[in-house]
Design an enzyme around this catalytic site. Structure first.
Site, mmCIF file in Angstrom:
data_model
loop_
_atom_site.group_PDB
_atom_site.id
_atom_site.type_symbol
_atom_site.label_atom_id
_atom_site.label_comp_id
_atom_site.label_asym_id
_atom_site.label_seq_id
_atom_site.Cartn_x
_atom_site.Cartn_y
_atom_site.Cartn_z
ATOM 1 N N ARG A 162 47.550 -13.952 -17.817
ATOM 2 C CA ARG A 162 48.756 -13.157 -17.604
ATOM 3 C C ARG A 162 49.820 -13.746 -18.686
ATOM 4 O O ARG A 162 50.984 -13.686 -18.469
ATOM 5 C CB ARG A 162 49.340 -13.337 -16.213
ATOM 6 C CG ARG A 162 48.585 -12.597 -15.321
ATOM 7 C CD ARG A 162 48.232 -11.184 -15.377
ATOM 8 N NE ARG A 162 47.284 -10.829 -14.189
ATOM 9 C CZ ARG A 162 45.981 -10.851 -14.381
ATOM 10 N NH1 ARG A 162 45.403 -11.158 -15.620
ATOM 11 N NH2 ARG A 162 45.353 -10.522 -13.428
ATOM 12 N N SER A 237 50.159 -6.017 -8.112
ATOM 13 C CA SER A 237 50.554 -7.864 -7.945
ATOM 14 C C SER A 237 51.554 -8.251 -8.271
ATOM 15 O O SER A 237 52.039 -8.419 -9.472
ATOM 16 C CB SER A 237 49.219 -8.370 -8.328
ATOM 17 O OG SER A 237 47.903 -7.941 -8.065
ATOM 18 N N GLU A 333 54.309 -12.559 -11.002
ATOM 19 C CA GLU A 333 53.611 -11.916 -12.130
ATOM 20 C C GLU A 333 54.661 -11.048 -12.794
ATOM 21 O O GLU A 333 54.598 -10.564 -13.820
ATOM 22 C CB GLU A 333 52.294 -11.353 -11.636
ATOM 23 C CG GLU A 333 51.562 -10.628 -12.746
ATOM 24 C CD GLU A 333 50.099 -10.199 -12.382
ATOM 25 O OE1 GLU A 333 49.575 -9.085 -12.803
ATOM 26 O OE2 GLU A 333 49.634 -10.892 -11.460
#
Length: 337
Positions: A162, A237, A333
């Protein structure tokens, strides 16, 4: 190309948060983007893609530039590979489906991820054992300060979990305008061992899956677990899966022997954040119009009129609880704006 003032961003973020932009403009070509960047060089700017990976907690006192560049094409082919290029404003899932229509392999596990193509390298999006970095060839970007076009290769993007150079060294310095992927024509390398893909394929009685079969399985799994942002505001998410040292994990595992983990190197493991959040009792909980989805503890949702600040408070409560219970820190995230 019209500059709109005091513009509502409610329909431009997948959480459906009501927030205003001081000024807003949608650009549909690189020339329009360059013209806006030149004309408003001294103004504070905010670059907006599909609005799928952000939580708006306040109005934006800036010129919001919505990247709406469209188009996708095959740019090169050989016996084994096809190189495809997509403009930044294309919807990611629609682009994935287009590659599958050409029987191209590599993006099938990333089906149904919300957002636009241009933001995928920034986050190095991933799902079911596959990340953008696995098929990413290069991207083109306009430097905000100079308005010059720059090409970033895969190594230059410094991809990690990420993470990319666009979230670090060159953060807020470039606008990605197109992305090129290198996809397989044959001998597709299928990744089916993550999540419930194999179980879903077995349920469909598929023993020799195609890339389309894998995509269909991923779509079925995601639809069973994840809410559609058009029906229930969310950003997918919300938290990253924490990566911790094996040494630290062994100590934690003595207290929580059922804690799942994935070995990612000789010295590190990844722990599913969703498991931690669910075990802590948050799955399905609601705090006014902000809450945690009933089918997937990783997903925070807006049941209607929640503010970004209210959703952020829920996130902070979860983070504090997980740290207190397990001694593990979980990071967001989603970008908090």
């Amino acid at each position: 190309m019209e500059i709109l003032e005091n513009f509502s961003l409610k329909n431009y973020n997948t959480f459906g948060i009501e927030a205003k932009a001081k000024a807003f403009v949608a650009v549909q070509t690189e020339a329009e983007l360059v013209a806006v960047l030149k004309k408003y060089a001294q103004k504070e700017k905010f670059i907006l893609g599909g609005g799928s990976n952000m939580l708006l907690t306040q109005d934006l006192n800036a010129l919001v530039i919505h990247i709406d560049l469209k188009g996708k094409k095959i740019i090169a082919q050989n016996d084994d590979f096809t190189w495809v290029q997509s403009q930044a404003g294309e919807n990611w899932h629609e682009f994935v489906l287009w590659t599958l229509e050409q029987n191209l392999g590599g993006l099938e596990n990333l089906s149904l991820i919300p957002g636009n193509v241009g933001t995928t390298p920034i986050q190095n999006i991933g799902a079911y054992g596959v990340e953008i970095k696995d098929t990413f060839e290069s991207c083109e970007a306009i430097e905000i300060e100079t308005q010059e076009k720059v090409k970033f290769t895969n190594p230059e993007c410094q991809f990690a979990y990420r993470e990319s150079v666009f979230k670090n060294e060159v953060k807020d310095q470039f606008v990605i305008t197109s992305v090129t992927f290198k996809l397989t024509n044959r001998n597709h390398k299928l990744t089916t061992s993550y999540g419930a893909i194999e179980a879903e394929l077995a349920l469909q009685q598929i023993t020799n899956p195609t890339v389309k079969n894998v995509s269909d399985a991923v779509i079925a799994i995601r639809q069973s677990k994840l809410p559609d942002p058009k029906e229930l505001g969310n950003s997918g998410s919300f938290f990253k899966n924490p990566i911790i040292s094996k040494q630290d994990f062994e100590g934690i595992q003595q207290k929580f022997p059922l804690m799942p983990f994935y070995e990612i190197s000789e010295t590190e493991v990844k722990v599913p954040a969703g498991w931690l959040i669910e075990q802590a009792g948050f799955k399905g909980k609601r705090f006014g119009d902000a809450g945690i989805h009933k089918n997937q503890a990783l997903v925070l949702v807006n049941y209607g009129q929640a503010t970004g600040q209210e959703i952020l408070e829920v996130a902070k409560t979860i983070q504090k609880t997980i740290t207190a219970l397990y001694g593990i820190s979980i990071e967001t995230e989603v970008n908090i704006i």
